[in-house]
Structures are given as C-alpha cells and as structure tokens.
Design a protein around this motif. Sequence first.
Motif, PDB file in Angstrom:
ATOM      1  N   GLN A 199    -115.899  34.774 -31.382  1.00 49.22           N
ATOM      2  CA  GLN A 199    -114.478  35.648 -31.524  1.00 49.22           C
ATOM      3  C   GLN A 199    -114.468  36.550 -30.567  1.00 49.22           C
ATOM      4  O   GLN A 199    -115.648  37.160 -30.222  1.00 49.22           O
ATOM      5  CB  GLN A 199    -114.397  35.959 -33.080  1.00 49.22           C
ATOM      6  N   ASN A 200    -113.188  37.121 -30.324  1.00 45.36           N
ATOM      7  CA  ASN A 200    -113.040  38.350 -29.815  1.00 45.36           C
ATOM      8  C   ASN A 200    -112.790  39.498 -30.945  1.00 45.36           C
ATOM      9  O   ASN A 200    -112.125  39.343 -31.507  1.00 45.36           O
ATOM     10  CB  ASN A 200    -111.816  38.255 -28.755  1.00 45.36           C
ATOM     11  N   PHE A 201    -113.740  40.544 -30.310  1.00 39.07           N
ATOM     12  CA  PHE A 201    -113.611  41.816 -31.485  1.00 39.07           C
ATOM     13  C   PHE A 201    -113.101  43.076 -30.773  1.00 39.07           C
ATOM     14  O   PHE A 201    -113.461  43.204 -29.494  1.00 39.07           O
ATOM     15  CB  PHE A 201    -114.949  41.937 -32.125  1.00 39.07           C
ATOM     16  N   THR A 202    -112.285  43.986 -31.473  1.00 38.72           N
ATOM     17  CA  THR A 202    -112.122  45.235 -31.043  1.00 38.72           C
ATOM     18  C   THR A 202    -112.655  46.285 -31.866  1.00 38.72           C
ATOM     19  O   THR A 202    -112.760  47.326 -31.332  1.00 38.72           O
ATOM     20  CB  THR A 202    -110.457  45.474 -31.152  1.00 38.72           C
ATOM     21  N   CYS A 203    -113.312  45.963 -32.939  1.00 35.76           N
ATOM     22  CA  CYS A 203    -114.131  46.784 -33.905  1.00 35.76           C
ATOM     23  C   CYS A 203    -114.900  46.199 -34.921  1.00 35.76           C
ATOM     24  O   CYS A 203    -114.852  45.178 -35.037  1.00 35.76           O
ATOM     25  CB  CYS A 203    -112.840  47.806 -34.746  1.00 35.76           C
ATOM     26  N   PRO A 204    -115.952  47.017 -35.563  1.00 36.91           N
ATOM     27  CA  PRO A 204    -116.480  46.177 -36.306  1.00 36.91           C
ATOM     28  C   PRO A 204    -116.110  45.515 -37.577  1.00 36.91           C
ATOM     29  O   PRO A 204    -116.456  44.663 -38.096  1.00 36.91           O
ATOM     30  CB  PRO A 204    -117.745  47.309 -36.812  1.00 36.91           C
ATOM     31  N   GLU A 205    -115.159  46.301 -37.977  1.00 32.71           N
ATOM     32  CA  GLU A 205    -114.260  45.712 -39.178  1.00 32.71           C
ATOM     33  C   GLU A 205    -113.654  44.268 -39.163  1.00 32.71           C
ATOM     34  O   GLU A 205    -113.405  43.575 -39.994  1.00 32.71           O
ATOM     35  CB  GLU A 205    -113.125  46.662 -39.649  1.00 32.71           C
ATOM     36  N   GLU A 206    -113.633  43.771 -37.919  1.00 33.22           N
ATOM     37  CA  GLU A 206    -113.303  42.090 -37.419  1.00 33.22           C
ATOM     38  C   GLU A 206    -114.094  41.346 -37.704  1.00 33.22           C
ATOM     39  O   GLU A 206    -114.002  40.265 -37.512  1.00 33.22           O
ATOM     40  CB  GLU A 206    -112.430  42.555 -36.219  1.00 33.22           C
ATOM     41  N   LEU A 207    -115.646  41.967 -37.742  1.00 28.02           N
ATOM     42  CA  LEU A 207    -116.574  40.806 -37.780  1.00 28.02           C
ATOM     43  C   LEU A 207    -116.489  40.067 -39.100  1.00 28.02           C
ATOM     44  O   LEU A 207    -115.908  40.516 -40.013  1.00 28.02           O
ATOM     45  CB  LEU A 207    -117.780  41.574 -37.584  1.00 28.02           C
ATOM     46  N   ASN A 208    -116.880  38.771 -38.900  1.00 22.64           N
ATOM     47  CA  ASN A 208    -117.249  38.056 -40.209  1.00 22.64           C
ATOM     48  C   ASN A 208    -118.114  38.793 -41.015  1.00 22.64           C
ATOM     49  O   ASN A 208    -118.943  39.490 -40.518  1.00 22.64           O
ATOM     50  CB  ASN A 208    -117.805  36.895 -39.930  1.00 22.64           C
ATOM     51  N   GLN A 209    -118.077  38.638 -42.459  1.00 18.90           N
ATOM     52  CA  GLN A 209    -118.969  39.510 -43.503  1.00 18.90           C
ATOM     53  C   GLN A 209    -120.462  39.352 -43.026  1.00 18.90           C
ATOM     54  O   GLN A 209    -120.842  40.533 -43.102  1.00 18.90           O
ATOM     55  CB  GLN A 209    -118.391  39.016 -44.810  1.00 18.90           C
ATOM     56  N   SER A 210    -121.164  38.117 -42.715  1.00 23.53           N
ATOM     57  CA  SER A 210    -122.218  38.140 -42.675  1.00 23.53           C
ATOM     58  C   SER A 210    -122.797  38.844 -41.278  1.00 23.53           C
ATOM     59  O   SER A 210    -123.670  39.630 -41.357  1.00 23.53           O
ATOM     60  CB  SER A 210    -122.657  36.805 -42.554  1.00 23.53           C
TER      61      SER A 210
END
Length: 330
Positions: A199-210
């Motif tokens: 995935q493309n992320f802009t911040c840690p909060e967009e990471l999948n939970q694991s």
Amino acid sequence: FIGLHVVQELLARNCHVVAAVRNASDERKMAPLLAMQSRGQGTLTIVGGCEVLRAGSFDEAVAECEACFHLASPFWMDSRISDPHLELVAPAQQGTINVLRSCVKGAKMRCVVITSSFGAIMNIGGSKPWPLDFAYSEMHWNETSAPIKDKFPEPQNVHAYRWSKTLAEKAVWDFVAAETPRFSVTCICPPMVLGPNLQNFTCPEELNQSSLIIFKMLSGEMQHVMPGSVGFVDVRDVAKAHILAAETPAAASQRYLCSGATRTWLQISGLLRELFPARPIPSACEDGSVDQPCLTLDSSKIRRDLGLEFEPLAQTLQEQVRSLVCAGLL
C-alpha cells in the motif's frame, strides 16, 4: 494489505483479475493496483463502487469470474472505532453475505475463498478465557469475545473485531447450509499477518493493524512489551493459501488455520532487538515480567491439504521493517 498480494500473485500466474474497490478515483490508494496493471503480467480490471454494506454492489465485479476472494473487513481495534457493532460487526457479517449473494448470481462462479481470522478461533481474555498456553486448531471457535447486553468485554474494540470475524465466518457456513450454492467455499484463518506492505502510506495511522504494532515497537512509541502470545504468518503465505485453496478440490467446505511460528510478544521483542539493535525496542512487560506462556497453533491441516510452507519469522520481520523504512515511516 492481503488483497494486493493476492492480486500480485494471481497476475504472476497470468490470470485475469477483477479488483473490486470502493473508490476507483482515489489515485493514491489505486496507485499500487495501477502499477500492477501496467506490468504486462495477466490482465487486471478495476471495478469501483463496491461497498460491502450495499447489496448488489459486487454483482458487476464477480459476473464473469470463476473464483472470488473476499478479503475486505474492517481491522481496527483502537480509538478510531466508536461504535463497534456498526463499524466492525456489520461490515464483516453482512458484508460477507452480500458478497456471497453476488457470487450466486455469477453463472461461472465455481469457488469462493474468504479471509476469516484466528480471531474467530481464539479465546484469550474476555468473558470465558481459555488457558494462555492452549493448543488451537480449526475445530475451535471464539466464545469469549461475545457481547453481554450489547457490550463487548474489555478491551472492547479488540473483542469486537474478533467477534466480527467469528460472526462473519459463521454466517458463511450458515449461508452454505441454507442456500447450497453451486460454488464451493473455503475459509482461511490467519493470526498476526506481517510482511511487505504494497500500500501507499502518508502516516503510520494508515498502516494495517498488524504492521502498526511492529511500527510502534520499533519507533519508541511502545514503552512496554504487550503480554501474551500469538501466531505469525507472512502476508505472501496468506495470499498463496487463498489461491491454493481455489486451486485444490479438497479445500472445498474447509476451514484452515494459517499460521507459521507462534511466539510470545517478549520473544518477538527479543528477535527485533537482535535484527535491529539500534531501534528503541521495549524489553519487558509493564508488570516487569520477562517470560510469558505461549499458545500453540496447529497448521498441519493446511500444510497437508494445500502443501503450504511458511516463510521464516525473522525474514518476515525484516521484510516488514524494510517496508516501513521505504515508506519513510521509520
């Protein structure tokens, strides 16, 4: 997370893939799919407007397909969930039924593979906790996360997520028993899924939970090691398990626990400190304990039926951290 790896693996096998997404105009989220589309392996069609809670919205996506992989379900267990029944349980349970009903309309559909979860099996904490070193297999079901008078045990969102996956999978088997669809159904139950993020992320909060848990362990945000233990599995192995289930007649009507190594979080902390000694990784639980009981997950069935072998845990962790570094999050 898992879905992108399934698409990538199918395209590598020169399959024609239809990706069902909510918003095909979201350029950032679509970028990984569009990149796969341009590589020339297999063919990829993207169908937008697919909302799990809107009946019939998957009809177009599955109309000409022979196999369906239903991977989407909300996986958040933190404060961003304010109404777990509405935000976790309903999309998981009703969303799965809506996808199955769309598959019934597909004249060519021969199999459906659904991502369930070890959360639908485990009984850790909650109202009826089992021993922390219990040996789990596919025969077990989560009982302890059930709400009492509509209220989930603490921590509420953790148990709400586990219960959402429990109800969703039970709804699958109830649907199969009641509707006897012409296609087969298989459920894959992975525990903690880690590995390379596509995935493309802009911040840690967009990471999948694991992946977010590993980020917090390495970033200094987590001051103490979480208690307990869980199974770990590489996201690429989970993707392969879904595809092998679709290719293997013996997988029809089966439930598979899909787990590699089982470790305590203290052991994971130790392994991460060995692999990344410069990172501020916690070394003890909040109560000071440096040892924890460890559960067991029996994956012999998936190894036997699907011939699946699992990536070494250290390699998975290295790939996970590499993804976080490449994304600029660490």
